[in-house]
Design an enzyme around this catalytic site. Structure first.
Site, PDB file in Angstrom:
ATOM      1  CE  LYS A 125      -6.390  39.554  -3.400  1.00  0.00           C
ATOM      2  NZ  LYS A 125      -6.031  38.411  -4.226  1.00  0.00           N
ATOM      3  CB  THR A 126      -7.765  39.134  -9.439  1.00  0.00           C
ATOM      4  OG1 THR A 126      -7.829  38.506  -8.155  1.00  0.00           O
ATOM      5  CG2 THR A 126      -7.465  38.083 -10.492  1.00  0.00           C
ATOM      6  CG  ASP A 170      -2.943  37.206  -4.915  1.00  0.00           C
ATOM      7  OD1 ASP A 170      -3.028  38.235  -4.216  1.00  0.00           O
ATOM      8  OD2 ASP A 170      -3.941  36.663  -5.441  1.00  0.00           O
ATOM      9  CD  GLU A 171      -5.099  36.460  -0.889  1.00  0.00           C
ATOM     10  OE1 GLU A 171      -4.891  37.116   0.153  1.00  0.00           O
ATOM     11  OE2 GLU A 171      -6.191  36.451  -1.467  1.00  0.00           O
ATOM     12  CD  GLN A 189      -9.151  40.608   2.925  1.00  0.00           C
ATOM     13  OE1 GLN A 189      -9.866  39.652   2.656  1.00  0.00           O
ATOM     14  NE2 GLN A 189      -8.833  41.518   2.021  1.00  0.00           N
ATOM     15  NE  ARG A 202     -14.793  38.274   2.608  1.00  0.00           N
ATOM     16  CZ  ARG A 202     -13.842  38.714   1.787  1.00  0.00           C
ATOM     17  NH1 ARG A 202     -13.658  38.121   0.627  1.00  0.00           N
ATOM     18  NH2 ARG A 202     -13.063  39.723   2.111  1.00  0.00           N
TER      19      ARG A 202
END
Length: 743
Positions: free
Chosen positions: A34-35, A218-219, A249, A603
């Protein structure tokens, strides 16, 4: 269009980059790049003729903001002009120019958590309120949660339903009043007051709506109600709003995050385009399939399925130890095997756990096995007493009206101004509607302070000299003047011990930080900018591993990180999911715990170990926890269970630095000597988190560390333990008797 901007992107990523007009909901799964999509989308906007001055990108950490800006600049040189910042940093920049419209000084101070707790503690003391019934930390948390919902002190006062809430409303109101008089904001106010600014002054809102024609958040799943309001106010004109997030998340409800913001985005923007990024570039197929299976049990989600072309990978290793000591040993021995036999570096391994308490046993296991490790907890440097003292000096120099900062430094180091004198000055200031510094500057004219006016005048003169120096000197020079003019450095030198030497080194490190800041920001390195930089450091910005060390950290702190090998410890009911969520009648709490597990699983890139124990020490007593209920949600074909049946022995061998260790899951484990056999046994597991020896009945008063004082409404028995229905100030909760204490 520059084809290099979309080169190397998968089809869904390309769609997200090329969609520029109108609202866009980008559902980006873990490890889906996504970044990269965000940075390339910004570059495409600039390449399409959008001025970088008209683009706003908001992230949740300073570290992420810095990384995003650097990556945009690598794609296009004009990327340096894009406004990339956190919510709090964005609001600080706006308020530095516009706070006076709300009646604050533009030289306002930002209070951190300890400053706010101190302020509330002082209010409780002055109002003669019982600090056992109204604990400052709990009151601050309560106020913060209300602010995150957009509820002001006045609105809460009107809504108060009982005596306790009326008392909290009284504290809340005085707290806000004193913040205003000190021209100070807490973290929640930075966003709340910016939202007020936009609502109260349409011309200011129009200015920033015209400035930010394109907005990227973002987020988005972690936004709270006030952040949601802020974003929609800014985007209401252009509607060129791109939100990126993963509802699976969303793990920060305890901080006020509202998952409905992302789930209901299409209700707010019916014309929105929705794109799902489901290709994962991080984890093996086995790890992703396990994560997909677990999260599919949640009802409150958009729905997506991560996939990868990286191959199946290794199965997930599951081990149930007899004790938490055995669990730690198992983790340590497997780390040794991975390092010594497979050549994996220590810093490519992480051990994750639901709460910090588990780090003790795991850390001791690392020590016994001679494994280097670091517990990642955040920015402890800025929490040391000497650094907080110096930051208080800097903030008081910048904004002398800041009462909390003045109170911290007025007699540090000791300069003969006693508590009685300080309290009298405070009372005089509050009774006469002036600031504490106004009193300090005029004590020689106030008869009741005549006896101490010389000492106070010396402090005042020092502050005035430092204020004057601050106007023309860089912060690194100002700090040196504070160290010596205040007598702080001389006092530490007089102690002459190793602890004092360590504090001196920390002070010089702060000076190094200031010099580094000045070098990196040659055009904007004044005191205000430096204070904002330090004040807005989040607890995740400084989380970083060490070369050659295993990382130990909580699941919440692990979000945004990745490791080739992950150990997920303490996988037991009552720990993960937490005891509070297990006891709660609200299914949303279990769903949040499941999202936290989803974060933990994803993770891991190559190997995942899940461990638990039949018995562990909690609150000084052995507790028997069953395996986590989530274990049954992971399909067995993805798991290699090396602990055998639920309570039966299962012998297995693994390599270690000292040869082969043979284990059998069960009772009888003892020393960690090389080659010892850990014999099988049985242990009765039960579902309740703990057993209470105290009987409760309706009407009893109890206290709980998270919710405070409450009244028992009903008592029932489940699993051999009493389940209490309790009315707290924040609502009704169901808790096991062992989780509360009598008042």
């Amino acid at each position: 269009m520059d084809n290099n901007i979309i080169k190397g992107l998968n089809p869904m990523q390309q769609q997200a980059v090329l969609h520029t007009k109108g609202p866009l909901l980008l559902l980006a799964g873990a490890g889906s790049g996504k970044t990269r999509v965000l940075t390339h989308r910004i570059a495409h906007l600039i390449d399409s003729g959008v001025s970088p001055y008209n683009i706003l990108a908001i992230t949740f950490t300073n570290k992420a903001a810095k990384e995003m800006k650097e990556r945009v600049e690598k794609i296009t040189p004009r990327g340096s002009y894009v406004w990339v910042a956190t919510f709090h940093s964005t609001c600080v920049r706006i308020l530095r120019k516009k706070a006076d419209r709300l009646g604050y000084s533009n030289h306002f101070t930002i209070y951190d958590t300890s400053d706010c707790e101190k302020l509330i503690k002082d209010i409780i003391k002055e109002f003669n309120i019982d600090d056992k019934q109204y604990r400052p930390k709990q009151i601050l948390s309560f106020i913060s949660s209300r602010k995150n919902e957009g509820i002001t002190a006045e609105k809460f006062r009107r809504q108060a339903q009982d005596f306790r809430e009326e008392k909290i409303a009284e504290i809340f109101s005085e707290y806000q009043s004193r913040l205003f008089k000190s021209s100070a904001f807490d973290f929640d106010d930075l966003i709340l007051k910016t939202t007020d600014l936009f609502r109260l002054f349409p011309d200011v809102l129009a200015e920033y709506q015209n400035r930010f024609e394109y907005i990227l958040i973002d987020e988005y799943q972690d936004t709270n109600t006030v952040q949601y309001d802020l974003v929609n106010l800014l985007a209401s004109k252009s509607r060129n709003l791109c939100v990126v997030g993963d509802d699976d998340q969303s793990i920060y409800a305890f901080r006020g995050a509202n998952i409905r913001n992302i789930l209901d985005f299409e209700k707010d923007y019916p014309e929105a385009k929705v794109i799902k990024l489901e290709q994962n570039y991080r984890s093996s197929a086995t790890i992703l399939n396990a994560a997909n299976s677990v999260i599919s049990h949640n009802q409150g989600r958009k729905g997506k399925t991560l996939w990868t072309d990286k191959g199946e990978g290794e199965p997930i290793t599951y081990f149930r130890a007899e004790t938490d000591r055995d669990e730690a040993m198992f983790i340590a021995d497997n780390i040794k095997r991975l390092v010594n036999r497979e050549g994996l570096a220590y810093n490519r391994i992480a051990v994750l756990y639901r709460n910090n308490a588990l780090s003790r046993a795991i850390g001791e296991g690392m020590v016994r096995a001679s494994i280097p490790y670091v517990v990642l907890r955040g920015h402890s440097f800025y929490e040391t007493a000497e650094i907080k003292d110096m930051m208080a000096y800097l903030k008081a120099i910048y904004n002398p009206d800041s009462e909390v900062d003045l109170l911290r430094i007025i007699n540090v180091p000791r300069r003969g101004i006693g508590d009685a004198t300080i309290n009298k000055m405070l009372m005089f200031a509050h009774n006469n509607g002036v600031s504490l510094y106004d009193v300090i500057k005029n004590t020689d004219r106030i008869p009741q302070f005549a006896a101490r006016s010389k000492k106070i005048a010396e402090f005042r003169d020092m502050m005035e000299r430092l204020i004057d120096i601050s106007r023309s000197s860089p912060v690194s020079v100002l700090l040196d003047e504070i160290y010596w003019q205040s007598g702080y450095m001389q006092a530490l030198g007089a102690d002459g011990d190793l602890k004092a030497q360590g504090r001196i080194e920390n002070l010089y490190e702060l000076q190094n930080k200031a010099a580094e800041f000045e070098e990196q920001n040659p055009d904007n390195a004044d005191l205000a900018a430096f204070l904002d930089e330090i004040s807005l450091v989040s607890d995740t910005d400084n989380i970083k591993g060490e070369d050659g060390a295993v990382a130990l950290l909580t699941l919440h702190a692990s979000k945004g990180l990745e490791f080739p090998v992950v150990f997920l410890a303490g996988f037991e009911d009552g720990i993960f999911p937490s005891a509070l969520s297990v006891a709660s009648a609200d299914p949303k709490e279990i769903e949040e715990e499941r999202r936290l597990l989803y974060v933990g699983i994803t993770r891991a890139k190559e190997r995942l170990f899940i461990t638990c124990s039949r018995t562990r020490m909690q609150r000084g007593e052995p507790v028997f926890n069953p395996p986590s209920r989530f274990f049954g949600e992971i399909p067995k074909e993805y798991i290699k269970n090396i602990s055998g049946g639920t309570d039966s022995a299962s012998a297995f061998s693994i390599g270690s630095s000292g040869g082969i260790r043979t284990y059998t899951s069960g009772r009888g484990s003892s020393d960690y000597g090389r080659g010892r056999v850990y014999k099988a046994g049985t242990a009765a597991a039960r579902a309740t988190p703990s057993t209470s020896k105290i009987s409760y009945k309706p009407g009893d008063k109890v206290k709980q560390i998270k919710y405070g004082i409450g009244t028992v409404l009903n008592v029932s028995t489940t699993g051999g333990d009493s389940l209490l229905t309790i009315e707290f100030g924040i609502g009704i909760k169901k808790l096991y008797a062992g989780m509360v204490k009598p008042v």
